[in-house]
Design a protein around this motif. Structure first.
Motif, PDB file in Angstrom:
ATOM      1  N   GLY A  14      29.159  45.361  39.742  1.00 26.09           N
ATOM      2  CA  GLY A  14      28.651  45.874  41.004  1.00 26.09           C
ATOM      3  C   GLY A  14      29.132  47.272  41.325  1.00 26.09           C
ATOM      4  O   GLY A  14      28.586  47.924  42.219  1.00 26.09           O
ATOM      5  N   TYR A  15      30.161  47.722  40.603  1.00 24.75           N
ATOM      6  CA  TYR A  15      30.674  49.074  40.783  1.00 24.75           C
ATOM      7  C   TYR A  15      30.258  49.989  39.626  1.00 24.75           C
ATOM      8  O   TYR A  15      30.012  51.183  39.833  1.00 24.75           O
ATOM      9  N   TYR A  16      30.213  49.422  38.439  1.00 23.54           N
ATOM     10  CA  TYR A  16      29.915  50.196  37.235  1.00 23.54           C
ATOM     11  C   TYR A  16      28.894  49.440  36.383  1.00 23.54           C
ATOM     12  O   TYR A  16      28.765  48.214  36.492  1.00 23.54           O
ATOM     13  N   THR A  17      28.192  50.165  35.524  1.00 25.98           N
ATOM     14  CA  THR A  17      27.276  49.513  34.587  1.00 25.98           C
ATOM     15  C   THR A  17      28.092  48.699  33.585  1.00 25.98           C
ATOM     16  O   THR A  17      29.293  48.958  33.406  1.00 25.98           O
ATOM     17  N   LEU A  24      35.874  51.213  30.381  1.00 27.02           N
ATOM     18  CA  LEU A  24      37.061  51.216  31.238  1.00 27.02           C
ATOM     19  C   LEU A  24      38.036  50.118  30.832  1.00 27.02           C
ATOM     20  O   LEU A  24      39.263  50.340  30.833  1.00 27.02           O
ATOM     21  N   SER A  25      37.529  48.946  30.477  1.00 24.36           N
ATOM     22  CA  SER A  25      38.426  47.858  30.071  1.00 24.36           C
ATOM     23  C   SER A  25      39.186  48.238  28.800  1.00 24.36           C
ATOM     24  O   SER A  25      40.382  47.933  28.660  1.00 24.36           O
ATOM     25  N   ARG A  26      38.516  48.928  27.883  1.00 22.45           N
ATOM     26  CA  ARG A  26      39.197  49.367  26.647  1.00 22.45           C
ATOM     27  C   ARG A  26      40.303  50.372  26.971  1.00 22.45           C
ATOM     28  O   ARG A  26      41.423  50.274  26.450  1.00 22.45           O
ATOM     29  N   LEU A  27      40.004  51.320  27.844  1.00 27.17           N
ATOM     30  CA  LEU A  27      41.004  52.317  28.213  1.00 27.17           C
ATOM     31  C   LEU A  27      42.199  51.675  28.913  1.00 27.17           C
ATOM     32  O   LEU A  27      43.351  52.029  28.657  1.00 27.17           O
ATOM     33  N   ILE A  28      41.912  50.715  29.783  1.00 31.51           N
ATOM     34  CA  ILE A  28      42.993  50.041  30.498  1.00 31.51           C
ATOM     35  C   ILE A  28      43.878  49.270  29.526  1.00 31.51           C
ATOM     36  O   ILE A  28      45.109  49.375  29.562  1.00 31.51           O
ATOM     37  N   SER A  58      46.301  47.440  41.018  1.00 28.65           N
ATOM     38  CA  SER A  58      46.266  48.773  41.633  1.00 28.65           C
ATOM     39  C   SER A  58      45.212  49.651  40.962  1.00 28.65           C
ATOM     40  O   SER A  58      44.461  50.370  41.636  1.00 28.65           O
ATOM     41  N   ILE A  59      45.148  49.581  39.634  1.00 29.83           N
ATOM     42  CA  ILE A  59      44.154  50.353  38.883  1.00 29.83           C
ATOM     43  C   ILE A  59      42.743  49.924  39.269  1.00 29.83           C
ATOM     44  O   ILE A  59      41.859  50.764  39.491  1.00 29.83           O
ATOM     45  N   LEU A  60      42.520  48.622  39.376  1.00 29.11           N
ATOM     46  CA  LEU A  60      41.193  48.121  39.723  1.00 29.11           C
ATOM     47  C   LEU A  60      40.794  48.549  41.130  1.00 29.11           C
ATOM     48  O   LEU A  60      39.634  48.891  41.380  1.00 29.11           O
ATOM     49  N   THR A  61      41.746  48.577  42.037  1.00 32.36           N
ATOM     50  CA  THR A  61      41.464  49.052  43.401  1.00 32.36           C
ATOM     51  C   THR A  61      41.049  50.514  43.370  1.00 32.36           C
ATOM     52  O   THR A  61      40.096  50.920  44.059  1.00 32.36           O
ATOM     53  N   ARG A  62      41.748  51.299  42.580  1.00 30.97           N
ATOM     54  CA  ARG A  62      41.410  52.725  42.462  1.00 30.97           C
ATOM     55  C   ARG A  62      40.014  52.900  41.847  1.00 30.97           C
ATOM     56  O   ARG A  62      39.243  53.764  42.279  1.00 30.97           O
ATOM     57  N   LEU A  63      39.690  52.080  40.868  1.00 29.82           N
ATOM     58  CA  LEU A  63      38.364  52.153  40.259  1.00 29.82           C
ATOM     59  C   LEU A  63      37.278  51.702  41.236  1.00 29.82           C
ATOM     60  O   LEU A  63      36.163  52.227  41.228  1.00 29.82           O
ATOM     61  N   HIS A  64      37.597  50.739  42.099  1.00 31.51           N
ATOM     62  CA  HIS A  64      36.640  50.320  43.132  1.00 31.51           C
ATOM     63  C   HIS A  64      36.340  51.482  44.092  1.00 31.51           C
ATOM     64  O   HIS A  64      35.257  51.533  44.683  1.00 31.51           O
ATOM     65  N   ASN A  65      37.292  52.389  44.231  1.00 35.66           N
ATOM     66  CA  ASN A  65      37.110  53.573  45.072  1.00 35.66           C
ATOM     67  C   ASN A  65      36.506  54.741  44.286  1.00 35.66           C
ATOM     68  O   ASN A  65      36.442  55.864  44.794  1.00 35.66           O
ATOM     69  N   PHE A  66      36.103  54.449  43.040  1.00 36.89           N
ATOM     70  CA  PHE A  66      35.461  55.421  42.152  1.00 36.89           C
ATOM     71  C   PHE A  66      36.359  56.607  41.786  1.00 36.89           C
ATOM     72  O   PHE A  66      35.865  57.689  41.494  1.00 36.89           O
TER      73      PHE A  66
END
Length: 278
Positions: A14-17, A24-28, A58-66
């Protein structure tokens, strides 16, 4: 797919394709939590400590904020090198890599180069490393951006002189002389804001992005005028430009007396680079 990867992708729905969430999951997993790339692609899971799980949230929250992943990582890749990036500088783009590659094909190995609006230092660092006999100077109006650029120059052992300069008001010293001036200055008009991605608009420095609708060539014009004073005869300007103003930039340079002005497209077939000779 490992459990952590599946969790990250689910949280980013819902935030990213799906493709973006996968990248992003690979980078994380690999860049932040140290999983081997081969193990990631084999679907092996990673064991996260309580502290690491907290960091992941925390990372996921930041990604939710784009927030761009490069700012979360604190680094970006540019022509095979890793550069520090912070919200004080633009994230280096592939188009700028193309500009540097073009320059490396054309410049003399021992050129005197001025990079105006250096930001992260990606252009200056790349030229200094690939052309070690050259003398590279880098300007930026932002003291914070210069700190990031100097950090990158030092980390990569690139010989560069960094100077804080406002190109719109600077009066050159008569002794300043360059073979090449390169710039990727602010070129996005205010009217184009509506078309921009949220991760750029909300996070990257507006000082390095925007120009007034009424004067989209303000930086190119000023740099070109400085070039008439600071470039040696036969010296060159290299600009990365707004694709909407290619012909306007060419006309402006010709009106100022530059010769052999050429407009080149990027890999996406957009007008992106202008090169001119004094």
């Amino acid at each position: 797919m490992n459990i952590t990867t599946a969790y990250v992708r689910r949280k980013l729905q819902g935030y990213y394709t799906p493709q973006e969430a996968g990248n992003l999951s690979r980078l994380i997993c690999c860049e932040i939590f140290g999983q081997r790339t081969v193990d990631y692609y084999l679907g092996k899971d990673i064991t996260l400590s309580a502290k690491a799980k907290q960091e992941l949230e925390s990372i996921l929250t930041r990604l939710h904020n784009f927030e761009p992943i490069q700012y979360i990582l604190g680094e970006a890749r540019f022509l095979g090198r890793t550069l520090c990036v912070t919200p004080d500088v633009l994230i280096p783009r592939p188009e700028t890599e193309e500009l540097v590659e073009l320059m490396l094909k054309e410049l003399s190995p021992a050129s005197r180069v001025l990079d105006i609006g250096t930001g992260s230092g990606c252009i200056a660092v790349s030229l200094a490393k690939e052309l070690p006999e050259s003398q590279v100077t880098a300007w930026d109006v932002s003291e914070k951006a210069l700190s990031v650029a100097a950090l990158n120059g030092g980390a990569l052992r690139a010989s560069i002189r960094f100077e804080q300069r406002d190109v719109l008001t600077y009066t050159p010293d008569v002794t300043e002389c360059y073979d090449v001036i390169v710039s990727n200055p602010p070129y996005v008009t205010e009217a184009e804001k509506a078309e921009m991605e949220q991760n750029v608009l909300d996070w990257e420095p507006s000082l390095a992005l925007f120009v007034p609708d009424a004067d989209p060539l303000r930086f190119y014009r000023r740099i070109a005028v400085l070039g008439l004073e600071m470039l040696v005869p036969g010296g060159k300007l290299y600009f990365e430009i707004n694709r909407a103003f290619g012909e306007d930039t060419v006309s402006m340079l010709r009106d100022l007396g530059y010769r052999t002005v050429r407009l080149q497209k990027d890999i996406s077939h957009n007008d992106r680079f202008v090169i001119a000779e004094k």
